[in-house]
Design a protein around this motif. Structure first.
Motif, mmCIF file in Angstrom:
data_model
loop_
_atom_site.group_PDB
_atom_site.id
_atom_site.type_symbol
_atom_site.label_atom_id
_atom_site.label_comp_id
_atom_site.label_asym_id
_atom_site.label_seq_id
_atom_site.Cartn_x
_atom_site.Cartn_y
_atom_site.Cartn_z
ATOM 1 N N GLN A 394 3.185 0.737 35.546
ATOM 2 C CA GLN A 394 4.254 0.463 36.535
ATOM 3 C C GLN A 394 4.517 -1.045 36.609
ATOM 4 O O GLN A 394 3.630 -1.856 36.336
ATOM 5 C CB GLN A 394 3.800 0.931 37.933
ATOM 6 N N GLN A 443 15.150 -3.737 37.731
ATOM 7 C CA GLN A 443 14.040 -2.775 37.737
ATOM 8 C C GLN A 443 14.274 -1.681 36.694
ATOM 9 O O GLN A 443 13.386 -1.314 35.929
ATOM 10 C CB GLN A 443 13.977 -2.112 39.128
ATOM 11 N N THR A 447 11.960 -0.997 33.484
ATOM 12 C CA THR A 447 11.287 0.305 33.359
ATOM 13 C C THR A 447 11.653 0.938 32.016
ATOM 14 O O THR A 447 10.803 1.510 31.328
ATOM 15 C CB THR A 447 11.701 1.233 34.532
#
Length: 529
Positions: A394, A443, A447
Motif C-alpha cells: 500500500q 493516488q 496505485t
C-alpha cells in the motif's frame, strides 16, 4: 430545433439550454455575440460515446479531461433590428453542445457557420453535420484537419506529455486544392490578458482564491465577458485542474439557482459568471465578488485600484473592481505588473501579453505544487518491497505534519522568489476541493504503478517451476489470479509494457499445459472476472 434530430436531451436539459442560450434582457447585446455556458447532465443517462472518449481522455492533460457530469454549450447569438417581426428584432442563437472543453475550436467553428445558418436555416445544418461526420477522432497529439463548410481547420489537441506552457505550432500547410485552411494556435485557451485587464492589479490574489476553491462571482455586463472571465480564472491554476463547479454564464432560471444562492449555508466552492442585476442582491453575502465593465483593451495603463469592501457593492452599477475582505497569503509580485504595464505603453500585442501572463501563472502554480509532488512521490513503497507472492504494498498515508516539515528545506523558495506566508497557503489548500482532486488522481496513478510493478515481478519468476512444487489446487488458484491480473491491466489501462502482458500470457499457457487434460480443458475455457 435540435440537430441531429435523434439527439436525446431530457426536458430539464432542454430548459437549461434554452435559458442559457440568450443574454439577459438588460445586457442589450446588439449585433453578434459569442459566449459559452456549462450545465449539469441529467443523471442516469448512458451515452455510447463514453468509452470511446475515455480512451482518448487518458492522453489529455488533466485540465482538459472531460467531466462526464457536465456539458458545455457554445453560443452564437444574433440580435438585429427587423421591422417585419412583431418584436421589432431578429433574435436567434445557434448552440453547439459538447462534452469537450475546446472553447477556441468551437468558437472558431461557430463563427464559420452561424452567420450563414441565420440566412439559410435548417437544411444548412444538415450540410454542416455531414462535414462533422468526416472529422477524425479527437486524438491528442495528432495534427488534425477538420473540414467545415469549405474551410479546413488545422489544430493539435495537447497531450499530458507536452511541456506545460509550450504550444506546438500548427503550420498552415500549402494546400494544393481549392480549400482555404486555417491554423488554430490553441483549442482551449482564452485571451488571458484581455480577460484580466479590468482587474489587472489583483491577478495574484485571484490566483490564490481560485487555487483555494473559494466561492467567486463574476458580475459582468454581458455573457461574453462573464464566460471569458470565468474560463480565464479556471485556467490560471493550470496545469492543476480546477476541481469544483464553475459556470461561465449562470441565470436565475438555472436548475441549480436555489442550491447556489441559498443563505441557509455558506456559499459553495464554485465560480459563477452572472449578468442579471438581480444577482447583486441575491449574492451579496458571497465573500469574493469581481465586478467588470466592458472588456476593452486598454490604450493606456489601468489605474491602480484598491480592493473594495463588500458592503460597498450594492448593485451591478457599482464600479469595476474586486470586492472582498480576503488578505492574500503571498506578498504582491510587482514585477509582473510592471512588465504588463510596459507592454501596454509599448502597444505590445494582446497575444504576447497573454503569453507573459500565462507563463507567470504557470511558474507560480508549479512553484506551489512541486513540493507537494516531491512529498507524495516519497509515499511510494520501494521497489524491493514488491514481492510477486504477496499483494502489492500500500501507499503510505499522507501526513500534513510530515509534509509541512519538508517545506523548510525543499519548499517553494527553491523555485520562487516570492515571500509571504506559504505555510498558511498550503494549510488552506490542503482543505480545498482542488487538493482533494489532485491527491486522488496522484493516488490512482501511483496505485496503478504499483500494480504494474507487481505484474512485472510476477513475469520475472519461473512460474512453471513454482507450479510443479505446489498442489493442483494452488496451481489452479494461481492461474485464475494471473488471468484476473491480465483483465485488470486491460480494464484499468495499467502502465505495463505489451511485452510484459504477452510474457504473462505465455506463463499462464505453460502452467495450464503442465496440468492434467481435464483441468486444461476447464482452464482454457475459463475467462474470469
Amino acid at each position: 430545433v435540435i440537430y441531429p434530430p435523434h439527439s436525446k436531451l431530457t426536458d430539464k436539459e432542454k430548459t437549461n439550454i434554452c435559458y442559457l442560450s440568450f443574454p439577459d434582457s438588460n445586457s442589450g447585446c446588439l449585433g453578434d455575440t459569442q459566449f459559452c455556458f456549462r450545465f449539469r447532465r441529467s443523471p442516469g443517462r448512458r451515452v455510447s460515446l463514453c468509452c470511446f472518449l475515455d480512451q482518448l481522455d487518458r492522453d489529455l492533460p488533466v485540465y482538459l479531461k472531460k467531466d462526464s457530469a457536465y456539458y458545455y454549450g457554445y453560443v452564437y447569438f444574433r440580435q438585429v433590428r427587423d421591422k417585419s417581426l412583431k418584436r421589432g428584432y431578429f433574435q436567434k442563437s445557434l448552440v453547439l453542445i459538447s462534452k469537450l472543453p475546446y472553447v477556441h475550436l468551437f468558437r472558431t467553428m461557430l463563427k464559420q457557420i452561424a452567420p450563414e445558418y441565420f440566412e439559410k436555416s435548417e437544411a444548412f445544418l444538415e450540410a454542416v453535420c455531414s462535414d462533422i461526420d468526416r472529422w477524425p477522432p479527437p486524438v491528442p497529439g495528432k495534427l488534425l484537419q477538420l473540414p467545415i463548410m469549405g474551410v479546413i481547420m488545422k489544430l493539435r489537441i495537447p497531450t499530458y506529455r507536452d511541456k506545460p506552457g509550450t504550444t506546438p505550432i500548427v503550420q498552415n500547410m500549402h494546400q494544393a486544392d481549392a480549400q482555404i485552411s486555417m491554423a488554430l494556435p490553441t483549442v482551449h485557451e482564452v485571451d488571458l490578458f484581455r480577460c484580466f485587464c479590468p482587474v489587472f492589479f489583483h491577478i495574484q490574489m485571484l490566483w490564490e482564491l481560485v487555487l483555494l476553491g473559494e466561492p467567486l462571482v463574476v458580475m459582468a455586463p454581458s455573457p461574453a465577458e462573464s464566460s471569458e472571465t470565468v474560463l480565464a480564472l479556471v485556467s490560471c491554476i493550470s496545469p492543476l485542474k480546477y476541481c469544483s463547479d464553475f459556470r461561465p454564464y449562470f441565470t436565475i432560471h438555472d436548475s441549480e439557482f436555489k442550491e447556489y444562492t441559498t443563505r441557509t449555508q455558506a456559499p459553495p466552492s464554485v465560480i459563477l459568471g452572472v449578468t442579471n442585476p438581480f444577482f447583486a442582491k441575491t449574492l451579496q453575502h458571497w465573500p469574493h465578488i469581481i465586478r467588470i465593465g466592458d472588456i476593452k483593451l486598454p490604450g493606456e495603463v489601468p489605474k491602480q485600484v484598491k480592493v473594495k469592501k463588500l458592503k460597498n457593492l450594492k448593485t451591478l452599477d457599482s464600479k469595476p473592481g474586486v470586492y472582498t475582505s480576503y488578505k492574500p497569503y503571498l506578498n504582491k509580485d510587482e514585477e509582473i505588473v510592471k512588465q504588463l504595464q510596459k507592454g501596454v505603453q509599448q502597444k505590445r500585442p494582446t497575444e504576447a501579453q497573454s503569453v507573459i501572463l500565462r507563463r507567470y501563472f504557470l511558474e507560480l502554480t508549479e512553484s506551489f505544487i512541486i513540493p507537494l509532488e516531491r512529498y507524495v512521490a516519497s509515499l511510494m513503497p520501494l521497489q524491493k518491497c514488491i514481492s510477486p507472492w504477496k499483494s502489492p504494498p500500500q501507499l503510505r498515508q499522507f501526513s500534513q505534519d510530515d509534509f509541512m516539515k519538508t517545506l523548510e528545506k525543499a519548499g517553494p523558495q527553491l523555485t520562487s522568489g516570492l515571500k509571504g506566508d506559504w505555510i498558511g497557503l498550503y494549510r488552506h489548500f490542503l482543505k480545498s476541493p482542488n487538493f482533494d482532486g489532485w491527491f486522488r488522481s496522484r493516488q490512482k496513478e501511483m496505485t496503478q504503478k504499483l500494480e504494474a510493478l507487481h505484474l512485472e515481478a510476477l513475469c520475472n519468476e519461473n512460474l512453471v517451476f513454482w507450479s510443479q512444487k505446489h498442489t493442483e489446487v494452488e496451481t489452479v488458484d494461481l492461474v485464475l489470479k494471473l488471468k484476473n491480473k491480465l483483465l485488470q491491466a486491460d480494464r484499468e489501462h495499467l502502465p505495463v509494457k505489451t511485452d510484459t502482458l504477452k510474457k504473462l500470457q505465455t506463463h499462464i499457457n505453460d502452467i495450464i499445459l503442465a496440468l492434467p487434460d481435464d483441468l486444461q480443458d476447464i482452464l482454457l475455457k475459463t475467462g474470469t472476472t
